[in-house]
Design an enzyme around this catalytic site. Structure first.
Site, PDB file in Angstrom:
ATOM      1  N   CYS A   1       0.290  -1.280   0.303  1.00 26.36           N
ATOM      2  CA  CYS A   1       0.376   0.186   0.006  1.00 26.36           C
ATOM      3  C   CYS A   1       0.942   1.369  -0.167  1.00 26.36           C
ATOM      4  O   CYS A   1       0.355   2.141  -0.201  1.00 26.36           O
ATOM      5  CB  CYS A   1      -1.114  -0.745   1.204  1.00 26.36           C
ATOM      6  SG  CYS A   1      -1.634  -1.572   0.992  1.00 26.36           S
TER       7      CYS A   1
ATOM      8  N   HIS B   1      -3.381   6.977   2.176  1.00 29.57           N
ATOM      9  CA  HIS B   1      -3.727   5.610   1.615  1.00 29.57           C
ATOM     10  C   HIS B   1      -5.108   5.401   2.125  1.00 29.57           C
ATOM     11  O   HIS B   1      -5.458   5.463   3.410  1.00 29.57           O
ATOM     12  CB  HIS B   1      -2.938   4.414   2.071  1.00 29.57           C
ATOM     13  CG  HIS B   1      -3.108   3.305   1.799  1.00 29.57           C
ATOM     14  ND1 HIS B   1      -3.282   2.806   0.982  1.00 29.57           N
ATOM     15  CD2 HIS B   1      -3.166   2.350   2.454  1.00 29.57           C
ATOM     16  CE1 HIS B   1      -3.736   1.261   0.775  1.00 29.57           C
ATOM     17  NE2 HIS B   1      -3.556   0.728   1.987  1.00 29.57           N
TER      18      HIS B   1
ATOM     19  N   ASN C   1     -10.328  -0.426  -0.436  1.00 32.25           N
ATOM     20  CA  ASN C   1      -8.768  -0.058  -0.930  1.00 32.25           C
ATOM     21  C   ASN C   1      -8.372  -0.764  -1.806  1.00 32.25           C
ATOM     22  O   ASN C   1      -8.101  -1.747  -2.126  1.00 32.25           O
ATOM     23  CB  ASN C   1      -8.194  -1.165   0.653  1.00 32.25           C
ATOM     24  CG  ASN C   1      -6.690  -1.890   1.052  1.00 32.25           C
ATOM     25  OD1 ASN C   1      -5.674  -0.962   0.118  1.00 32.25           O
ATOM     26  ND2 ASN C   1      -6.323  -1.658   2.157  1.00 32.25           N
TER      27      ASN C   1
HETATM   28  O1  UT7 Z   1      -3.992  -1.308   2.785  1.00 30.99           O
HETATM   29  C1  UT7 Z   1      -3.446  -2.524   3.875  1.00 30.99           C
HETATM   30  C2  UT7 Z   1      -3.701  -2.420   5.493  1.00 30.99           C
HETATM   31  N1  UT7 Z   1      -4.966  -2.471   6.054  1.00 30.99           N
HETATM   32  C3  UT7 Z   1      -5.577  -1.416   7.270  1.00 30.99           C
HETATM   33  O2  UT7 Z   1      -5.445  -0.336   7.442  1.00 30.99           O
HETATM   34  C4  UT7 Z   1      -6.571  -2.346   7.802  1.00 30.99           C
HETATM   35  C5  UT7 Z   1      -6.564  -2.055   9.317  1.00 30.99           C
HETATM   36  N2  UT7 Z   1      -7.434  -3.101  10.125  1.00 30.99           N
HETATM   37  C6  UT7 Z   1      -8.716  -2.798  10.313  1.00 30.99           C
HETATM   38  O3  UT7 Z   1      -9.192  -1.648   8.647  1.00 30.99           O
HETATM   39  C7  UT7 Z   1      -9.884  -3.207  10.946  1.00 30.99           C
HETATM   40  O4  UT7 Z   1      -9.289  -4.210  12.040  1.00 30.99           O
HETATM   41  C8  UT7 Z   1     -11.024  -4.317   9.930  1.00 30.99           C
HETATM   42  C9  UT7 Z   1     -11.677  -3.680   9.615  1.00 30.99           C
HETATM   43  C10 UT7 Z   1      -9.664  -4.845   9.065  1.00 30.99           C
HETATM   44  C11 UT7 Z   1     -11.381  -4.944  11.169  1.00 30.99           C
HETATM   45  O5  UT7 Z   1     -12.761  -3.912  11.904  1.00 30.99           O
HETATM   46  P1  UT7 Z   1     -12.224  -4.266  13.690  1.00 30.99           P
HETATM   47  O6  UT7 Z   1     -13.175  -3.130  14.506  1.00 30.99           O
HETATM   48  O7  UT7 Z   1     -10.696  -4.561  14.268  1.00 30.99           O
HETATM   49  O8  UT7 Z   1     -12.578  -5.450  13.985  1.00 30.99           O
HETATM   50  P2  UT7 Z   1     -11.926  -7.508  14.211  1.00 30.99           P
HETATM   51  O9  UT7 Z   1     -11.442  -8.058  13.030  1.00 30.99           O
HETATM   52  O10 UT7 Z   1     -11.698  -6.654  15.765  1.00 30.99           O
HETATM   53  O11 UT7 Z   1     -13.827  -7.978  14.089  1.00 30.99           O
HETATM   54  C12 UT7 Z   1     -14.612  -7.601  15.298  1.00 30.99           C
HETATM   55  C13 UT7 Z   1     -16.237  -8.628  14.888  1.00 30.99           C
HETATM   56  C14 UT7 Z   1     -15.244  -9.714  15.238  1.00 30.99           C
HETATM   57  O12 UT7 Z   1     -16.706 -10.725  15.640  1.00 30.99           O
HETATM   58  P3  UT7 Z   1     -16.097 -11.168  17.325  1.00 30.99           P
HETATM   59  O13 UT7 Z   1     -15.222 -12.076  17.567  1.00 30.99           O
HETATM   60  O14 UT7 Z   1     -16.231  -9.936  17.968  1.00 30.99           O
HETATM   61  O15 UT7 Z   1     -17.747 -12.059  17.453  1.00 30.99           O
HETATM   62  C15 UT7 Z   1     -15.197 -10.494  13.562  1.00 30.99           C
HETATM   63  O16 UT7 Z   1     -15.519 -11.889  13.595  1.00 30.99           O
HETATM   64  O17 UT7 Z   1     -16.110  -8.140  13.494  1.00 30.99           O
HETATM   65  C16 UT7 Z   1     -16.581  -9.291  12.912  1.00 30.99           C
HETATM   66  N3  UT7 Z   1     -16.544  -9.426  11.596  1.00 30.99           N
HETATM   67  C17 UT7 Z   1     -16.606  -9.305  10.763  1.00 30.99           C
HETATM   68  N4  UT7 Z   1     -18.602  -9.369  10.768  1.00 30.99           N
HETATM   69  C18 UT7 Z   1     -18.913  -8.901   9.602  1.00 30.99           C
HETATM   70  C19 UT7 Z   1     -14.883  -9.102  10.928  1.00 30.99           C
HETATM   71  N5  UT7 Z   1     -14.721  -9.175   9.996  1.00 30.99           N
HETATM   72  C20 UT7 Z   1     -16.410  -9.163   9.474  1.00 30.99           C
HETATM   73  C21 UT7 Z   1     -17.457  -9.195   8.743  1.00 30.99           C
HETATM   74  N6  UT7 Z   1     -18.784  -9.033   8.580  1.00 30.99           N
HETATM   75  N7  UT7 Z   1     -16.690  -8.460   6.701  1.00 30.99           N
END
Ligand code: UT7
Length: 332
Positions: A114, A259, A289
């Protein structure tokens, strides 16, 4: 000292729009979750048969037209991508061929995920400063949709990424418009938190086989929370360095183009930088992204929207796999 400037810029995204509602049918997800956690409403995914170089070519042609040069005037092509047409050679010689450049210019790829577009600017800027080359085509382009697990197993990353391409022609500055500075960084301790492993020599001797595919090593995998924490720390740090080096205050900056990985990351970065919301550009809702594509695409759209003009100072910043991160200051 000779400085470089962006003489032309272009972008291209696939026609095929994939909404969050479309993803609801493929993955165990919801429009509400995706919008709340990321700000993404839709993204573009190529249709079968479109390779990364096909996506990038119109962006290159736009940039060349805007720069007012002919393809024969291009001295070097450098592509930043993690989704090249082939495992090797790089995509740059493919672009060279598709542009119809028959002279033996240099053409190569870099892999900085990225952050690639700012890495490209830094490399191109050095070649111009030393007068080694005059017109350099830099391409940031990715077809991330071919790296995604589009089943419920892949929902954590599958909803985040789109396909898109951007390109610039970098040439010697002829007035005040120029690249003022670039800063690039890496921290290899982040490798395991964001990667696409296969095909790779780590999987000796075949790089890819049925078992590797069954284990999903050919898909992008990330530890979202760790990446998020690092992104909101590293991008403001890199922007601070750009501001210090150029003696800039917030009032001097017309727009920050960061980004586009997550709207929440951009908001958190703006808060840390004490940057008014309207100075942080966002188009993630439309494209998700697009990895190496996000910054040049956002620059093009910001220009179309009249968000910055000749003489304005803009800052670029990025964070991604590696980890890699970077910033650039540009007087447009
Ligand atoms: O370009 C490269 C750089 N990349 C980035 O900058 C990405 C950085 N990270 C992020 O943007 C965020 O961490 C994410 C958008 C990837 C995830 O957001 P989050 O608030 O950190 O969510 P999480 O991964 O902690 O997941 C929260 C919950 C989980 O469920 P439980 O364990 O709380 O029951 C996941 O299983 O959301 C669940 N989950 C989803 N639910 C519905 C994860 N993905 C999904 C989904 N739809 N697509």
């Amino acid at each position: 000292m000779i400085k470089s400037k962006i003489a032309g810029i272009g972008y291209n995204v696939p026609k095929n729009i994939v909404s969050n509602f479309d993803l609801e049918k493929m993955m165990d997800t919801s429009d509400e979750w995706i919008q709340t956690r990321t700000g993404i409403r839709e993204r573009r995914w190529v249709e079968d048969g479109m390779a990364n170089s096909d996506l990038a070519l119109p962006a290159c042609q736009q940039a060349i037209r805007m720069a007012g040069i002919q393809v024969k005037d291009i001295d070097a092509i450098i592509v930043g991508t993690v989704t090249s047409d082939y495992n090797f050679p790089g995509m740059a010689p493919i672009i060279q061929q598709k542009l119809g450049i028959t002279s033996n210019i240099r053409a190569f790829d870099i892999s900085a995920a990225c952050s690639a577009f700012i890495y490209l600017l830094e490399i191109g800027d050095q070649f111009i400063q030393t007068s080694k080359y005059k017109n350099i085509l830099l391409v940031g382009s990715d077809v991330m949709s071919c790296t995604l697990d589009k089943t419920p197993n892949g929902r954590a990353t599958g909803v985040l990424f789109g396909d898109g391409a951007g390109a610039v022609i970098l040439s010697p500055a002829t007035d005040d418009s120029c690249i003022l500075s670039t800063h690039t960084f890496a921290d290899g301790s982040g490798v395991e938190n964001l990667h696409g492993k296969a095909p790779g020599s780590k999987f000796y001797p075949n790089r890819i086989n049925k078992e590797i595919i069954e284990q999903g090593h050919h898909f992008i995998t990330q530890n979202g929370r760790e990446v998020f924490k690092n992104a909101v720390t590293r991008m403001p740090e890199a922007v601070k360095l750009a501001m210090e080096e150029n003696n800039l205050a917030i009032e001097d900056i017309k727009l920050v183009i960061a980004h586009q990985a997550n709207a929440r990351i951009l908001e958190a970065c703006a808060t840390k930088m004490q940057l008014p919301e309207e100075k942080m550009y966002m188009n993630i809702h439309k494209y998700g992204n697009t990895t190496a594509g996000t910054i040049p695409i956002a620059m093009c759209e910001a220009i179309q929207e009249g968000r910055f003009q000749k003489g304005d100072i803009i800052l670029l910043t990025a964070f991604g796999a590696g980890y890699t991160w970077a910033s650039a200051a540009i007087r447009w």
